[in-house]
Write a protein that holds these residues in place. Structure first.
Motif, PDB file in Angstrom:
ATOM      1  N   TYR A 328      30.402  10.289  14.428  1.00  0.00           N
ATOM      2  CA  TYR A 328      30.165  11.423  15.323  1.00  0.00           C
ATOM      3  C   TYR A 328      28.796  12.065  15.107  1.00  0.00           C
ATOM      4  O   TYR A 328      28.522  13.125  15.690  1.00  0.00           O
ATOM      5  N   LYS A 330      27.680  13.667  12.548  1.00  0.00           N
ATOM      6  CA  LYS A 330      27.860  14.979  11.938  1.00  0.00           C
ATOM      7  C   LYS A 330      27.560  14.902  10.452  1.00  0.00           C
ATOM      8  O   LYS A 330      27.704  13.849   9.819  1.00  0.00           O
ATOM      9  N   HIS A 365      37.520  17.722  15.302  1.00  0.00           N
ATOM     10  CA  HIS A 365      37.708  18.919  16.126  1.00  0.00           C
ATOM     11  C   HIS A 365      37.076  20.165  15.532  1.00  0.00           C
ATOM     12  O   HIS A 365      36.756  21.093  16.285  1.00  0.00           O
ATOM     13  N   GLU A 368      31.154  21.338  13.943  1.00  0.00           N
ATOM     14  CA  GLU A 368      30.314  21.163  15.118  1.00  0.00           C
ATOM     15  C   GLU A 368      29.160  20.200  14.823  1.00  0.00           C
ATOM     16  O   GLU A 368      28.944  19.785  13.681  1.00  0.00           O
ATOM     17  N   GLN A 369      28.443  19.859  15.871  1.00  0.00           N
ATOM     18  CA  GLN A 369      27.230  19.059  15.725  1.00  0.00           C
ATOM     19  C   GLN A 369      26.171  19.874  14.975  1.00  0.00           C
ATOM     20  O   GLN A 369      26.172  21.110  15.029  1.00  0.00           O
ATOM     21  N   GLU A 372      24.299  22.472  17.068  1.00  0.00           N
ATOM     22  CA  GLU A 372      25.125  23.616  17.444  1.00  0.00           C
ATOM     23  C   GLU A 372      25.340  24.556  16.264  1.00  0.00           C
ATOM     24  O   GLU A 372      25.332  25.783  16.424  1.00  0.00           O
ATOM     25  N   ARG A 373      25.515  23.997  15.074  1.00  0.00           N
ATOM     26  CA  ARG A 373      25.718  24.828  13.886  1.00  0.00           C
ATOM     27  C   ARG A 373      24.465  25.648  13.584  1.00  0.00           C
ATOM     28  O   ARG A 373      24.551  26.836  13.246  1.00  0.00           O
ATOM     29  N   ASN A 376      24.144  28.517  15.868  1.00  0.00           N
ATOM     30  CA  ASN A 376      25.087  29.598  15.559  1.00  0.00           C
ATOM     31  C   ASN A 376      24.817  30.265  14.226  1.00  0.00           C
ATOM     32  O   ASN A 376      25.604  31.096  13.771  1.00  0.00           O
ATOM     33  N   GLY A 403      34.146  25.260  10.621  1.00  0.00           N
ATOM     34  CA  GLY A 403      33.710  24.881  11.958  1.00  0.00           C
ATOM     35  C   GLY A 403      33.909  25.984  12.971  1.00  0.00           C
ATOM     36  O   GLY A 403      33.891  27.183  12.650  1.00  0.00           O
ATOM     37  N   GLY A 404      34.158  25.581  14.216  1.00  0.00           N
ATOM     38  CA  GLY A 404      34.233  26.545  15.304  1.00  0.00           C
ATOM     39  C   GLY A 404      35.595  27.173  15.490  1.00  0.00           C
ATOM     40  O   GLY A 404      35.737  28.079  16.317  1.00  0.00           O
ATOM     41  N   LYS A 446      41.485  17.597  23.365  1.00  0.00           N
ATOM     42  CA  LYS A 446      40.282  16.816  23.664  1.00  0.00           C
ATOM     43  C   LYS A 446      40.456  16.119  25.004  1.00  0.00           C
ATOM     44  O   LYS A 446      41.499  15.512  25.270  1.00  0.00           O
TER      45      LYS A 446
END
Length: 960
Positions: A328, A330, A365, A368-369, A372-373, A376, A403-404, A446
């Motif tokens: 992914y 990540k 899940h 985050e990528q 994106e992290r 944020n 995570g989110g 998802k």
């Protein structure tokens, strides 16, 4: 230099070097004499050969040999191994050159190299896990029996203390009895001594006058003539008073004094016996402590044999997490806490799949990528933390990510699309209940499935796998900050410490490792906010306070406690247990805090869901079941993140009112009757009677004990009570019940041998529902109990108001007999049995009841006379002769003076069989005379004929 650890290695090296040297020397042209080689298997053989001396052998020029070797061999060979081996050979040859062949071989002073200790391997064997479970169960049963033994030891010590106290009281009574006896003896001695002194003085005066007269006469007649010896002796005897000891000079012992002395000696023997018992109890206590230590060691060893560290699973997680994260794109790092926590091997094997699925879910899940992290304000690399720790009877494993988090609104919409809930129901659901939908089969948030997520089978596997090992999983999530999956894994059987408490007359245990503190606080120290929530200050921290009965709510009452008089009666103080679950703290209010106990915690299994707030149960030493609280769930219930309502799928269509009605009907299906009597025989007989009919039975020895049990919350439906009892009689108990608003609704029946109208009238004024006279037939007893349960009042003139419906009231013809004044018009003949022996009364009552008679009993002639003069409608009287207050002959004489009672047939049943007693009874009007032991058939036959007017005993008759 090479050092060899063993002689075998050195011998092998020498042999190889000799072969190599032989091959090298074979290419050289050296004139060596022929030498015979001998090989020895052991050094002992070689030593013997050397000591015997050698035969003449040619001498070898070792220096020349060394020069030849140095010149002929190419030591600059690139083979380093051969160079090293040759250097070792040179050293060995130099050492061999020192001793001459003519000298005897001697051991060198250099100590032989010590052999290195071989690595030892512990033997092991495979044992089935089921067999370990059986051993664990046996240890648990042994702990329960040991706790029972310790409780019995404590009771035995209390009984011993009571015995010592009673012995001391008996000794004091004996001392007072002896003092009173000596006082009365002294008073009697003084009175008799005064009378005796008066008579003695008169006798002495008379004897003195006679002696003086005799002496004057002898002086006049003797004229100095010596008195003969025998005469003087005789006169001396006549004048000497008889030697006696007065009562004040010598104690006079009577049989009463001897009895008191025997009682004192018996008390001393009792004290000696109690000392021996106390010594034995002390020895048994020490033995119990030894058994406890051995049991703890055995349990510890069994746990070690089946426990493995959590690291065995945790160490397998980094590789799959790294691969999924790379797929992914990540960045994920894994942190593991609690690697040393020991978990049952079988449970750990079942835990791997749920643990791996949750870790995968956190990567796919949760994290985050990286872009994106960073946007944020987080680090580009996400963190997954796996933490294992013990919480009471459970092993808790949490998997957290930063995570989110979980979008609860998205999950709710997905559940509505799958028709799992309606929109109206979705609005009332809490986040914790919404997260539970993620564990449904085929549920996923998802949109597009891939090789790792989106198929809706991951979390479904987690719950199913955990259910197999009776585990549970819950989700906590904060949007934007992360999600935590918490798995609770119960131990199949574990022994641990627990703090017990009493709340609403129910015992409940809290694991000791979930308790921070216990306190007893005044009520004025409890603060409340504007919403009515209570708080207390603990260690300079304001923590919430919740009553335990608000956290644990169920549709049925839990089993009642067998412990009475234990509820804290101080209404101005509150008992508080402070619980800790992770970082959360909660204060729980209970009725009373009990001592700490060692318990065997077992899990609750079965088709029904586990109650919220309960982790398991334990069996106490007395056989009762005690629930074990789940500290973490209680804290969540108090916070509002977990509902304490039990969801049942057994009656999905039933409304709440219907479920409540079903629950109440199940609770009240077995009524409880309280039997109050000072006679253990009566209590046991009544208990057997009611138990056969399906009643639950509780006993009390007197009114005081019954009152204490009722005040302590005994859920009683009926009371059957005697009148004459120590401490508090039945009438006093009845009055206390009527004055108590909470207990006045319980119907109470008087069951006594006192059948006079006066006693019945007093019981009716106090509100008794029925009045039964001993002995009572079982059918009559059960029938009265059933009618009292329906709300009927069976005692005429009672102040209690009947609550029965008209359809529940039996017709007057079908009513049983309650008291002497309420009889059937067509009833069987009644017989009055008068005897001071309860055994004789019971035997005669059984005989006549089996024959169809109605029976009334009296303890003596006075009791019988009160009943007869009060209008007792009996047809025949069976009477003993020797009784207290009024004997049978006196009763006969009184009956003959009454015009009505003189016509009543009376048969004497006594152990006095003399003709004189028969004649007196006949003269007083007795119509039959039986001598104990009697023949039952003959007695019943005569009784029947007596009711028909026959007479079997006349004045001067000798047969009955």
């Amino acid at each position: 230099m090479i050092i060899y650890d063993q002689f075998e290695e050195l011998e092998q090296t020498i042999t190889q070097e000799n072969l190599l040297l032989t091959e090298e020397l074979s290419t050289l042209d050296i004139g060596f004499p022929t030498v015979n080689h001998h090989y020895y298997e052991t050094f002992e053989e070689l030593e013997k050969t050397i000591n015997r001396g050698h035969t003449s052998t040619p001498q070898v020029n070792w220096q020349q040999l060394e020069n030849v070797i140095n010149e002929g061999l190419d030591l600059s060979s690139p083979e380093n191994d051969l160079e090293q081996e040759l250097s070792d050979l040179d050293r060995l040859l130099a050492e061999a050159e020192k001793p001459s062949s003519a000298q005897k071989w001697k051991k060198t002073s250099t100590p032989a190299p010590t052999a290195q200790k071989q690595p030892t391997f512990e033997q092991s064997m495979r044992v089935p896990v089921k067999q370990l479970d059986n051993l664990n169960n046996l240890i648990g049963e042994m702990v329960i029996r040991r706790n029972r033994l310790e409780e019995d030891q404590e009771k035995l010590r209390q009984f011993l203390e009571n015995l010592l106290s009673h012995a001391q009281d008996l000794s004091e009574v004996g001392d007072r009895t002896q003092d009173m006896y000596e006082k009365s003896l002294l008073q009697g001695s003084l009175i008799s001594s005064r009378k005796r002194n008066q008579s003695t003085v008169r006798e002495q005066l008379e004897r003195g006058n006679i002696a003086r007269n005799n002496q004057n006469q002898q002086n006049n007649n003797s004229n100095n003539t010596p008195t003969p010896n025998n005469g003087s002796k005789g006169n001396g005897n006549s004048f000497m008073p008889e030697i006696e000891l007065d009562d004040l000079e010598l104690d006079r012992f009577s049989e009463f004094h001897l009895l008191a002395q025997e009682m004192i000696e018996l008390v001393v023997r009792i004290r000696e016996s109690t000392s021996d018992i106390q010594f034995l109890v002390d020895e048994t206590d020490q033995l119990g402590k030894n058994i406890r230590d051995i049991t703890d060691q055995l349990q510890e060893q069994i746990n070690k044999s089946r426990m493995v560290p959590f690291a065995q699973n945790a160490d397998r997680l980094p590789l799959p997490i790294r691969k999924i994260a790379q797929g992914y794109d990540k960045q994920v790092q894994l942190k593991v806490e609690g690697r040393e926590v020991l978990i049952d091997k079988m449970i750990l094997e079942h835990l791997w799949d749920p643990l791996l699925q949750i870790a995968k879910n956190s990567v796919t899940h949760g994290i985050e990528q990286p872009e994106e992290r960073v946007a944020n304000g987080k680090d580009a690399m996400g963190t997954i933390t796996v933490r294992a720790f013990l919480q009471g009877p459970q092993t808790v494993i949490s998997v957290s990510d930063d995570g989110g988090g979980i979008d609860a609104h998205k999950v709710k919409q997905k559940a509505i699309q799958k028709n799992l809930i309606t929109p109206e129901e979705a609005n009332s659901l809490k986040d914790q209940e919404i997260y539970d939908f993620l564990f449904n089969a085929g549920f996923t948030t998802k949109e597009k499935a891939d090789s790792h997520a989106g198929r809706g089978v991951g979390l479904d596997i987690v719950r199913n796998k955990l259910n197999e090992i009776r585990g549970s999983v819950s989700i906590d999530s904060i949007p934007g900050r992360g999600t935590t999956f918490t798995m609770r894994l119960p131990l199949t059987l574990t022994i641990g410490k627990a703090l017990c408490c009493l709340n609403n007359n129910v015992r409940i245990a809290f694991p000791i490792d979930g308790i921070e503190d216990t306190q007893t606080l005044p009520r004025q120290d409890i603060d409340q906010d504007r919403h009515g929530n209570s708080y207390i200050n603990w260690n300079n921290t304001r923590i919430p306070l919740r009553p335990l009965n608000q956290l644990l709510q169920y549709n049925r009452q839990m089993s009642r406690s067998f412990m009475y008089n234990s509820v804290n009666s101080d209404e101005n103080s509150v008992s508080v247990i402070i619980l800790r679950g992770g970082n959360d703290i909660l204060a729980v209010e209970v009725d009373q805090i009990l001592p700490e106990e060692e318990i065997v915690i077992k899990q609750i299994s079965g088709p029904l869901p586990k109650p919220k707030g309960i982790a398991g149960a334990t069996v106490r030493s007395d056989g009762t079941i005690m629930p074990v609280a789940d500290v973490i769930e209680l804290i969540k219930i108090a916070e509002g993140s977990l509902s304490n309502q039990v969801k049942s799928q057994m009656f999905p269509s039933a409304t709440m009112a219907e479920r409540q009605a079903m629950s109440e009907s199940q609770v009240n299906i077995t009524p409880l009757v309280l039997i109050v009597d000072d006679s253990i025989t009566v209590r046991e007989m009544l208990s057997i009677t009611f138990s056969k009919e399906g009643y639950r039975v509780e006993q009390a020895r007197d009114g005081q004990e019954a009152w204490q049990k009722l005040r302590s919350g005994l859920p009683c439906n009926l009371i059957f009570c005697d009148i004459e009892m120590p401490r508090m009689n039945g009438l006093e108990l009845l009055q206390h019940l009527q004055e108590d608003e909470d207990l006045s609704h319980i119907p109470m029946a008087i069951l006594s041998s006192r059948g006079s109208q006066k006693h019945q009238k007093i019981a009716a004024e106090l509100g008794a529902c029925a009045y039964l006279i001993k002995p009572c037939v079982d059918k009559e007893l059960i029938d009265s109990a059933q009618r009292m349960m329906n709300g009927e009042v069976l005692l005429e003139g009672s102040t209690r108001v009947s609550t029965a419906r008209m359809t529940d009231i039996q017709p007057e013809d079908d009513k049983s007999t309650f008291g002497a004044s309420k009889r059937k018009t067509n009833s069987a003949p009644m017989v009055l049995i008068v005897d001071d022996s309860v055994v004789v009364r019971e035997m005669l009552s059984l005989s006549f009841k089996k024959a169809g008679y109605e029976v009334e009993v009296a303890r003596d002639g006075q009791d019988a006379w009160e009943k007869l003069s009060g209008g007792l409608p009996c047809e025949i009287v069976l009477c003993d002769i020797e009784m207290p207050r009024m004997n049978g002959l006196e009763l006969l004489a009184r009956m003959q003076q009454d015009d009505v009672l003189s016509k009543l047939p009376v048969a004497m049943v006594t152990s006095r069989g003399a003709e004189k007693h028969r004649s007196i009874a006949a003269d007083l009007g007795a119509r039959a005379y039986f001598t104990k032991p009697y023949i039952e058939d003959e007695l019943l036959d005569v009784a029947k004929r007596l009711t028909n007017g026959e007479v079997f005993l006349t004045s001067g008759a000798t047969k009955s």
